[in-house]
Design a protein around this motif. Structure first.
Motif, PDB file in Angstrom:
ATOM      1  N   PHE A  36      -3.053  -0.008  -6.549  1.00  0.00           N
ATOM      2  CA  PHE A  36      -3.503   0.679  -5.539  1.00  0.00           C
ATOM      3  C   PHE A  36      -3.205   1.899  -6.655  1.00  0.00           C
ATOM      4  CE2 PHE A  36      -2.367  -1.419  -2.433  1.00  0.00           C
ATOM      5  CZ  PHE A  36      -3.059  -1.168  -1.531  1.00  0.00           C
ATOM      6  N   ALA A  37      -3.932   2.969  -7.032  1.00  0.00           N
ATOM      7  CA  ALA A  37      -3.879   3.891  -7.876  1.00  0.00           C
ATOM      8  C   ALA A  37      -4.207   5.678  -7.692  1.00  0.00           C
ATOM      9  CB  ALA A  37      -5.177   3.859  -9.023  1.00  0.00           C
ATOM     10  N   VAL A  38      -3.359   6.298  -8.050  1.00  0.00           N
ATOM     11  CA  VAL A  38      -2.987   7.757  -7.757  1.00  0.00           C
ATOM     12  C   VAL A  38      -5.099   8.439  -7.694  1.00  0.00           C
ATOM     13  CG1 VAL A  38      -1.864  10.368  -7.585  1.00  0.00           C
ATOM     14  CG2 VAL A  38      -0.773   7.595  -7.530  1.00  0.00           C
ATOM     15  N   ASP A  39      -5.035   9.582  -6.534  1.00  0.00           N
ATOM     16  CA  ASP A  39      -6.028  10.773  -7.555  1.00  0.00           C
ATOM     17  C   ASP A  39      -5.444  12.137  -7.274  1.00  0.00           C
ATOM     18  OD1 ASP A  39      -8.923  10.986  -6.746  1.00  0.00           O
ATOM     19  OD2 ASP A  39      -9.009  11.314  -4.367  1.00  0.00           O
TER      20      ASP A  39
ATOM     21  N   GLN B  57       3.041   6.295  -8.076  1.00  0.00           N
ATOM     22  CA  GLN B  57       2.063   6.038  -6.950  1.00  0.00           C
ATOM     23  C   GLN B  57       2.316   6.622  -5.681  1.00  0.00           C
ATOM     24  OE1 GLN B  57       1.368   2.102  -4.978  1.00  0.00           O
ATOM     25  NE2 GLN B  57      -0.066   1.921  -7.200  1.00  0.00           N
TER      26      GLN B  57
ATOM     27  N   ASP C  67       0.484  -1.414   0.039  1.00  0.00           N
ATOM     28  CA  ASP C  67      -0.163   0.084  -0.007  1.00  0.00           C
ATOM     29  C   ASP C  67       0.953   1.296  -0.517  1.00  0.00           C
ATOM     30  OD1 ASP C  67      -1.785   2.124   0.292  1.00  0.00           O
ATOM     31  OD2 ASP C  67      -2.576   0.887   1.857  1.00  0.00           O
TER      32      ASP C  67
ATOM     33  N   GLY D 149       3.087  10.601  -6.781  1.00  0.00           N
ATOM     34  CA  GLY D 149       1.367  11.162  -6.586  1.00  0.00           C
ATOM     35  C   GLY D 149       1.836  11.473  -5.379  1.00  0.00           C
ATOM     36  N   ARG D 150       2.402  10.989  -4.109  1.00  0.00           N
ATOM     37  CA  ARG D 150       1.740  10.987  -2.434  1.00  0.00           C
ATOM     38  C   ARG D 150       2.948  12.430  -2.392  1.00  0.00           C
ATOM     39  NH1 ARG D 150       2.736   7.601   1.926  1.00  0.00           N
ATOM     40  NH2 ARG D 150       1.881   9.434   2.980  1.00  0.00           N
TER      41      ARG D 150
ATOM     42  N   GLN E  53       1.735   4.308 -14.068  1.00  0.00           N
ATOM     43  CA  GLN E  53       1.661   3.393 -14.057  1.00  0.00           C
ATOM     44  C   GLN E  53       1.459   1.818 -13.926  1.00  0.00           C
ATOM     45  OE1 GLN E  53      -0.030   3.493 -10.245  1.00  0.00           O
ATOM     46  NE2 GLN E  53       0.394   1.692 -10.102  1.00  0.00           N
TER      47      GLN E  53
ATOM     48  N   THR F  23      -3.941   8.919  -2.630  1.00  0.00           N
ATOM     49  CA  THR F  23      -3.960   7.322  -3.813  1.00  0.00           C
ATOM     50  C   THR F  23      -4.726   6.636  -2.523  1.00  0.00           C
ATOM     51  OG1 THR F  23      -2.750   5.529  -1.431  1.00  0.00           O
ATOM     52  CG2 THR F  23      -1.396   7.389  -3.743  1.00  0.00           C
TER      53      THR F  23
ATOM     54  N   SER G 187       0.390   4.201   0.126  1.00  0.00           N
ATOM     55  CA  SER G 187      -0.217   5.420   1.995  1.00  0.00           C
ATOM     56  C   SER G 187       1.372   4.139   3.074  1.00  0.00           C
ATOM     57  CB  SER G 187      -1.544   4.951   2.414  1.00  0.00           C
ATOM     58  OG  SER G 187      -1.721   3.230   2.727  1.00  0.00           O
TER      59      SER G 187
END
Length: 390
Positions: free
Chosen positions: A309-312, A268, A239, A271-272, A356, A278, A241
């Motif tokens: 998982f993916a980036v928001d 990911q 994960d 992105g964070r 990704q 995510t 996160s």
């Protein structure tokens, strides 16, 4: 006698929502638990099984016949099989390939991978699409004869994938170097979060000397590499996160203005680092036939995926960050999931990017190989800029 000719014992697959499938043992006998995911690839099972991104996952193959080309010693993407379990409908009776050195099932037995065959994988896949990826157990031999309630307890006792920090479990323990093929043009630090062997190979083919570092590496470890030109973050399990250490290192990299390229888990984490969230996909993207559009060129690529998982990040606008302007560069045409990010400076120059999916395509189509060339261009741009400012 090969494993494929052994008498198959009864086996059972138990999902955490209580649904059960009965079949026959495949590979090693015993018990295994993990997250049930399905892979839509028709070929490339050896690369799939040895991809560290599948750590703690039980892979369901949607292709009905598996094992036809056997197993060889050249196509492994890491030093071992990483999947927790393997599910197929019809295993090959015998391999048929001039490159085969043994059967797939023999290799599963040798590496202790518990599997199941002779089940309706289509029904299982439809169930996972409707209900989402979930924990699962495969039980064969004496374990398969236990009461179903007892088996379900074992499944639900397994750790969930959400919140799992796994990169350090699959990463290299010691740093190593993959030499550039021909003249060395650039030097890159690659953080191994579950890297596949084909990735540094692709960079080396383009004149990049790749220093592969453990997931525990710090920014100081990266910066200590003589003649460093860029940083790469690999694919990997778990994960995003939960990857606070890796995100912190990446933020230091971006702040230092070092060119960056990331794939899969690396996307990911970028992105964070840029301030996006995510989230866990319902059942993920896994296979070598996923359509993605490069929003800059409008070109549609058929690509290899393995992510849950993916980036928001917003698709309809750019986002200003402390490191520059971030935008979504690639999108999945099946469900509009973010498949790539770009970071540009105030002058509009590209400073970091990620995707990704898997441009190294092992296995898979080669539509996205240009991304390694884009990384070379980014490194060259930085070198030229530094030379002009010297």
């Amino acid at each position: 006698m090969t494993a494929a000719l052994h008498l198959r014992e009864p086996a059972v697959l138990v999902l955490e929502d209580g649904r059960t499938f009965t079949g026959r043992s495949y590979g090693s006998r015993g018990e295994t638990v993990g997250e049930a995911v399905f892979c839509t690839a028709m070929t490339g099972y050896q690369e799939t099984l040895t991809d560290p991104s599948y750590h703690r996952q039980v892979v369901v193959m949607t292709a009905p016949h598996v094992g036809n080309t056997g197993w060889n010693d050249e196509d492994d993407e890491s030093s071992r099989i990483w999947v927790s379990g393997y599910v197929v409908r019809d295993p090959a009776l015998r391999p048929s390939s001039w490159r085969s050195q043994r059967s797939l099932e023999d290799e599963l037995v040798t590496q202790g991978v518990v599997g199941i065959c002779d089940i309706d994988t289509r029904a299982l896949t439809r169930h996972l699409r409707e209900r989402g990826a979930m924990r699962v157990g495969i039980f064969s031999g004496e374990d398969a004869r236990m009461p179903s309630a007892h088996l379900l307890e074992r499944v639900t006792a397994a750790p969930a994938m959400a919140g799992a920090s796994l990169a350090q479990e699959v990463s290299t323990d010691e740093a190593y170097v993959v030499e550039a093929v021909g003249e060395r043009r650039f030097t890159v630090a690659a953080i191994d979060l579950g890297i596949k062997a084909m990735t540094p190979h692709q960079m080396a083919q383009r004149g990049i000397e790749v220093h592969v570092l453990p997931a525990t590496s710090t920014f100081e470890d990266i910066n200590a590499i003589d003649g460093l030109d860029g940083v790469f973050f690999s694919n990997g399990p778990g994960d995003p996160s939960a990857a606070d250490h890796e995100v912190g290192v990446l933020r230091e990299t971006l702040a230092a203005g070092i060119p960056f390229f990331g794939i899969c888990f690396g996307n990911q984490l970028l992105g964070r680092a840029l301030g996006f969230g995510t989230f866990k996909l319902k059942y993920g993207h896994r296979g070598i036939n996923q359509p993605v559009m490069d929003r800059r060129t409008r070109k549609v690529e058929v690509t290899a995926h393995n992510h849950g998982f993916a980036v928001d990040a917003p698709l309809d606008k750019d986002t200003e960050t402390e490191f520059g302007t971030a935008s979504v560069s690639h999108v999945c045409l099946n469900d509009d999931v973010v498949e790539g990010l770009e970071l540009r400076s105030a002058s509009g120059e590209l400073t970091a990017f990620s995707v990704q999916y898997h441009p190294e395509a092992a296995a898979g189509p080669h539509d996205a190989a240009y991304l390694f060339d884009r990384f070379v261009d980014l490194l060259q741009q930085q070198t030229t800029s530094e030379g002009a400012n010297a």
